[in-house]
Write a protein that holds these residues in place. Sequence first.
Motif, PDB file in Angstrom:
ATOM      1  N   ASN A 283      52.368  48.853  70.542  1.00  0.00           N
ATOM      2  CA  ASN A 283      51.715  47.685  69.956  1.00  0.00           C
ATOM      3  C   ASN A 283      50.212  47.954  69.896  1.00  0.00           C
ATOM      4  O   ASN A 283      49.613  48.341  70.906  1.00  0.00           O
ATOM      5  N   PRO A 284      49.559  47.773  68.746  1.00  0.00           N
ATOM      6  CA  PRO A 284      48.101  48.034  68.662  1.00  0.00           C
ATOM      7  C   PRO A 284      47.283  47.172  69.616  1.00  0.00           C
ATOM      8  O   PRO A 284      46.203  47.572  70.048  1.00  0.00           O
ATOM      9  N   LYS A 285      47.695  46.018  69.957  1.00  0.00           N
ATOM     10  CA  LYS A 285      46.961  45.139  70.852  1.00  0.00           C
ATOM     11  C   LYS A 285      47.158  45.590  72.285  1.00  0.00           C
ATOM     12  O   LYS A 285      48.280  45.711  72.746  1.00  0.00           O
ATOM     13  N   ALA A 286      45.979  45.858  72.971  1.00  0.00           N
ATOM     14  CA  ALA A 286      46.044  46.333  74.341  1.00  0.00           C
ATOM     15  C   ALA A 286      46.414  45.187  75.276  1.00  0.00           C
ATOM     16  O   ALA A 286      46.115  44.015  75.037  1.00  0.00           O
ATOM     17  N   VAL A 287      46.981  45.546  76.345  1.00  0.00           N
ATOM     18  CA  VAL A 287      47.415  44.586  77.359  1.00  0.00           C
ATOM     19  C   VAL A 287      46.615  44.857  78.619  1.00  0.00           C
ATOM     20  O   VAL A 287      46.521  45.996  79.091  1.00  0.00           O
ATOM     21  N   THR A 288      45.881  43.790  79.145  1.00  0.00           N
ATOM     22  CA  THR A 288      45.058  43.910  80.357  1.00  0.00           C
ATOM     23  C   THR A 288      45.960  44.086  81.546  1.00  0.00           C
ATOM     24  O   THR A 288      46.880  43.283  81.789  1.00  0.00           O
ATOM     25  N   SER A 344      42.902  48.213  80.936  1.00  0.00           N
ATOM     26  CA  SER A 344      43.962  47.832  79.983  1.00  0.00           C
ATOM     27  C   SER A 344      44.621  49.091  79.427  1.00  0.00           C
ATOM     28  O   SER A 344      44.030  50.172  79.424  1.00  0.00           O
ATOM     29  N   ALA A 346      47.711  50.428  76.237  1.00  0.00           N
ATOM     30  CA  ALA A 346      48.331  50.059  74.961  1.00  0.00           C
ATOM     31  C   ALA A 346      49.731  49.487  75.230  1.00  0.00           C
ATOM     32  O   ALA A 346      50.514  50.021  76.015  1.00  0.00           O
ATOM     33  N   SER A 347      50.118  48.407  74.577  1.00  0.00           N
ATOM     34  CA  SER A 347      51.418  47.760  74.765  1.00  0.00           C
ATOM     35  C   SER A 347      52.481  48.446  73.909  1.00  0.00           C
ATOM     36  O   SER A 347      52.172  49.082  72.898  1.00  0.00           O
TER      37      SER A 347
END
Length: 552
Positions: A283-288, A344, A346-347
Motif C-alpha cells: 500500500n503506498p500509504k505508510a503505516v506508523t 513508519s 510501507a503497508s
Amino acid sequence: MDFLNQTSEQLKDLFGSMTPGSRITAALLLIVVVISLGYLLTAQVSGPDLDLMNGEPVTVGQLQAMKGAFAKAGLNSYEVRGTQIFIPRGRRDAYMAALLDGNALPPNIATLFGDPEKGSSAFESREQRNERVQVAKQKRLSLVISKMNGIENAVVFFGTETLPGFTRQKITTASATVWPHAAGQLDSDQVSSIRHFLSGAIPGLKSQNVTVIDGNSNRTCHVIDAENPDGNGTFLADLQKTYEEHWRGKILNALSYVPGVVVTPTVVLDAERKRLSRETTINPKAVTVRQKDESSSTSSTGSSPAGPPGMRANAAPNAPQALSGVPGNSSNAESEETRSEIESIASGTETESETTGHLPKRISVSVSVPNSYFEKVWRKLNPAEEGQEPPAPDQAVLDKIRTEESGRIQKQVANLLPPVANVTDPLELVNVSAYPDLPIAQQPLPGVSENALAWLGQHWGTVGMIGLALFSLVTVRSMIRSAPVASETAEGPRILSAEGDEDDDEAAAIAASQLSRFSGSGPSLRDELSNLVQEDPDTAANILRSWIGNPN
C-alpha cells in the motif's frame, strides 16, 4: 374283515395253483415293485431343492473340491446354481459326510482361529514353529479378505527382513492377490481397505509396503495418495479413472430417466503434485509503527549596577569605585524546545497458500442418447386414441424434439460440471449425440424336444424306476389272469375217466370243457348239454344219472 379273509383265501388258492417257476417269478417281481416304490418315496420325492451350505456362497475353487468329494462318495443328485449347491431333502448327512471325508469343507473363520499350537511337536525347531504360525496367519488373513463384499477369493503372503548394520532395522512387506466377483475389478476403496487391514493386522507393516494385485486383470492396484506416488506412471492413470467413474455415476444418476443413455466423461488432471504460492500487496500509504514526542522550556531573570560612562572608569581596574545612586538595567530570558520521532513502514498484505495437485483441470462429457427416447417423448406428447394404433411420427417433428431434448440434457449436464479456467460457456464441455437402436438378436428358445431331453437327462433315474415298477405290475397282473382256477366240478371228468367210457384224451377234453364252463369264459351249460346229447347220448345219460344220484 370278511373282505380281507376272502381276499387272503383267494390269494392263497391262486399261489397254490401256480407252478414253482411262476411262484419264483411273482415273488421277484413283487420285491422289485417294493424296492422301486421305496426308492421313489425316499430319494426322489422332490428334486434337489435344499441348500447344502444354508445360503453361504461357495467359491469356484471350493466348488471343484466339493465336486470331487461328491464323486468319490458316489453322490450325483446335487445341482449347482450359481454359487450354491442344492441337494435332495433328507440327504444332507450323506453329503456333509462326503465333504468331511474328502477334506473339502469350505474354510470357516471360527475354525481357523483355533489353537495356534495345534500340530506342534516337542522336536520342532523355533524356525519351523514360526513358519507354521506364519502360514496359519496368512490363511486367516486370506479368508478375512475373501469375506469382504465383492471379493471371491484372496491369497496373502507377508515376511520380515532384518537389514544389516548396528541398528538391525526390520522391514515387513506383504502381498495380497485378490479375485473380485464375476470378473470385476478392484476399486480404490477396496484397495485402501485391504492395505489398511493388513497394516493393522501385521505388526510393523506399513500401508505403503503392501502390494495389492487384481487377479482378474493381472494389474497392480495403487492407492490414490499424492504423498506417496509410486512413480511408475500408473498413479495418475488410476486417479484419472477414479475421477471419471465418479463423474460418470453422478451424471448417470441425473439422467436416469433416459433409458439406454451412455455417458463418457474425460478428465484432464493437473500434472503438479503440490503447488505453493505466496502473494504480497504493498500500500503506498505508510503505516506508523512507533512515535516519540519530547519538549523542554527554560526561563531566567537578573540585574547589575552600572558605572560612570567614559573610558576612565575602566582604566584602572584596581582603583576603588565610587558608588552612585543610579540603578543598573535588569534582564528576563525564556526558551522552549520540542522534539518528535516517528517510525513508519510501507503497508501491504502477504498471502501464502499450498494447494494439493493432481486435481481435475478440465472435465468434458460426451452423452449418447438412443433415438427411441425421442420417439417415446413424441408418443407421450401425442397419445393415440383408445382402440387405435399410434400413428407414425413425422421426421421433421422428431428432429425438432431431438434438438430440444439434446439442448435440455446439455444444460443439465453442464450445470453439474465444475468451472474450468478460460472457458466462459460451460456448454462447450458437453456434447450430446443420438445413436440408432440396433436390434438385439434374441437367443432361440429351446424346443419341446430339447426340453424333454434335458428333463429326461436330469430325471432319468426316476423315469427308469417308474417304468420298471409299471412293467413289474403289468407282468404280475398278466400272470394272475392266466393262472388256472380250481373248479368244484372237476369230479365230472374223473367220473367219466373212471367208468372207462372214453379214453384219456376225451376225458381231458371234457375236463377242459367243464372248466371253461365254470370259469365263465366258454359256452353256457345248456349249450354244452345239447352238444353232448347230440354227440354221445350214453355219456350224457351217465352224467345226468350221476347228478340225480348226488344232489349235493
